[in-house]
Design an enzyme around this catalytic site. Structure first.
Site, PDB file in Angstrom:
ATOM      1  CG  LEU A  13       3.127   4.966  -2.603  1.00  0.00           C
ATOM      2  CD1 LEU A  13       2.707   4.727  -3.850  1.00  0.00           C
ATOM      3  CD2 LEU A  13       4.016   6.123  -2.665  1.00  0.00           C
ATOM      4  CG  HIS A  14      -1.581  -0.416  -0.487  1.00  0.00           C
ATOM      5  ND1 HIS A  14      -2.506  -0.021   0.310  1.00  0.00           N
ATOM      6  CD2 HIS A  14      -1.916  -0.480  -2.186  1.00  0.00           C
ATOM      7  CE1 HIS A  14      -3.596   0.042  -0.632  1.00  0.00           C
ATOM      8  NE2 HIS A  14      -3.494   0.126  -1.938  1.00  0.00           N
ATOM      9  CG  ASP A  15       3.052  -3.246  -1.017  1.00  0.00           C
ATOM     10  OD1 ASP A  15       2.367  -3.701  -0.200  1.00  0.00           O
ATOM     11  OD2 ASP A  15       2.983  -3.583  -2.146  1.00  0.00           O
ATOM     12  CB  THR A  64       3.365   2.218   4.827  1.00  0.00           C
ATOM     13  OG1 THR A  64       2.788   0.664   4.550  1.00  0.00           O
ATOM     14  CG2 THR A  64       2.820   3.063   4.015  1.00  0.00           C
TER      15      THR A  64
END
Ligand code: BDR
Ligand code: CA
Length: 311
Positions: free
Chosen positions: A239-241, A243
């Site tokens: 869940l990259h974005d 963060t």
């Protein structure tokens, strides 16, 4: 006082979850506008997807500004192979009823930064809008308190070429302008986002919220997961974005180190690589807080709790 921010984004399922998280935190974050850029899918779709998320969150008062439809120098590459044809496949939300603002995203960024000293920028996609804004108005570097970005990778390498992560690879020239701007930067690289993995239980927790937003997040993550699970054999999807937004809300979830980071723009082999001087081998001034650790349990707890506040 909530912190004034602009979110620059290319939704993308993980961008969409990041937008929902930010819109669920009005006491801490004052979202002055959402700007869109071509990246995961073309600009028309990233703009449409941002409008859909704003409506899903019950916040159509927040304006969406369409920005650059291609990188500053290179040709656009997109990532439908990860995100599906729409960019937010799996969301199953109605088409937008609202339309984007008339102003171009770059103009909005310049105007808002000049009018709001101490603003924070959050970038979740290729850095084209920010790079163009800095090229046109270098003075805004002095008005931005912090720019928190998802991009790059160092110990993990890349996810688009062996050396480069997608957001930086798509527009390395824009990234080089941002990293050379003197703005206080915080970088969420793949090294951290690959430790923020979905699981069946984590996805179920969103669906169990029993809300339209919870169902959309669960549906998007189920679609988004399949790429990484098939490609890398991981248990779930990174869940990259989200963060980036979580860092603003609860910085204690993360840890890292201030380093010098430069962007490769010359070599085709390593184009878009984020070269991190992790060990302080040069005398170059650090320009970025490079995040390296995440408490993934707290991160998912924060996401579920906040998204649970939305309709
Ligand atoms: C980044 O690229 C996109 O696929 C995601 O939305 C994220 O911003 C990860 O490399
Ligand atoms: Ca993104």
């Amino acid at each position: 006082m909530p912190r004034p921010i602009i979110i620059d984004t290319d939704p993308g399922q993980d961008d969409a979850v990041a937008l929902l998280l930010a819109l669920a935190a009005p006491e801490e974050l004052d979202v002055r506008g959402i700007t869109t850029v071509a990246g995961n899918v073309p600009l028309e779709l990233t703009t449409r997807n941002a409008l859909m998320m704003v409506e899903l969150a019950g916040r159509p008062d927040i304006a969406v500004y369409a920005g650059c439809d291609r990188p500053m120098v290179r040709d656009l590459i997109t990532a439908e192979y990860v995100h599906g044809k729409t960019g937010i496949d799996g969301a199953d939300t109605p088409p937008p009823r609202t339309t984007p603002a008339d102003q171009h995203a770059v103009e909005f960024i310049i105007e808002t930064c000049r009018a709001t000293p101490g603003i924070t920028l959050c970038t979740l996609g290729p850095l084209t809008n920010m790079g163009t804004a800095l090229e046109q108005a270098p003075d805004i570097a002095g008005t931005i308190a912090q720019l928190v970005l998802m991009g790059g990778g160092f110990f993990e390498g890349g996810n688009t070429t062996p050396a480069a992560e997608f957001n930086i690879y798509v527009d390395p020239q824009a990234a080089a302008l941002v990293f050379g701007s003197g703005i206080d930067l915080v970088m969420m690289p793949l090294d951290v986002t690959h430790r923020a993995l979905t699981s069946d239980a984590r996805v179920d927790a969103f669906r169990d919220l029993g809300t339209a937003s919870g169902a959309a997040v669960a549906g998007m993550l189920e679609f988004f997961e399949r790429y990484d699970m098939e490609r890398y054999g991981t248990e779930g999807a990174p869940l990259h974005d989200p963060t980036v937004i979580a860092y603003l809300l609860e910085p204690g979830i993360f840890d890292g180190r201030r380093c010098r980071v430069d962007i490769e723009t010359a070599s085709e082999l390593t184009m878009g690589m984020t070269v991190v001087d992790w060990w302080g081998l040069t005398t170059d001034e650090p320009n970025c807080f490079v995040v390296h650790q995440i408490d993934d349990e707290r991160f998912f707890a924060l996401l579920t709790e906040r998204i649970g506040l939305l309709p």
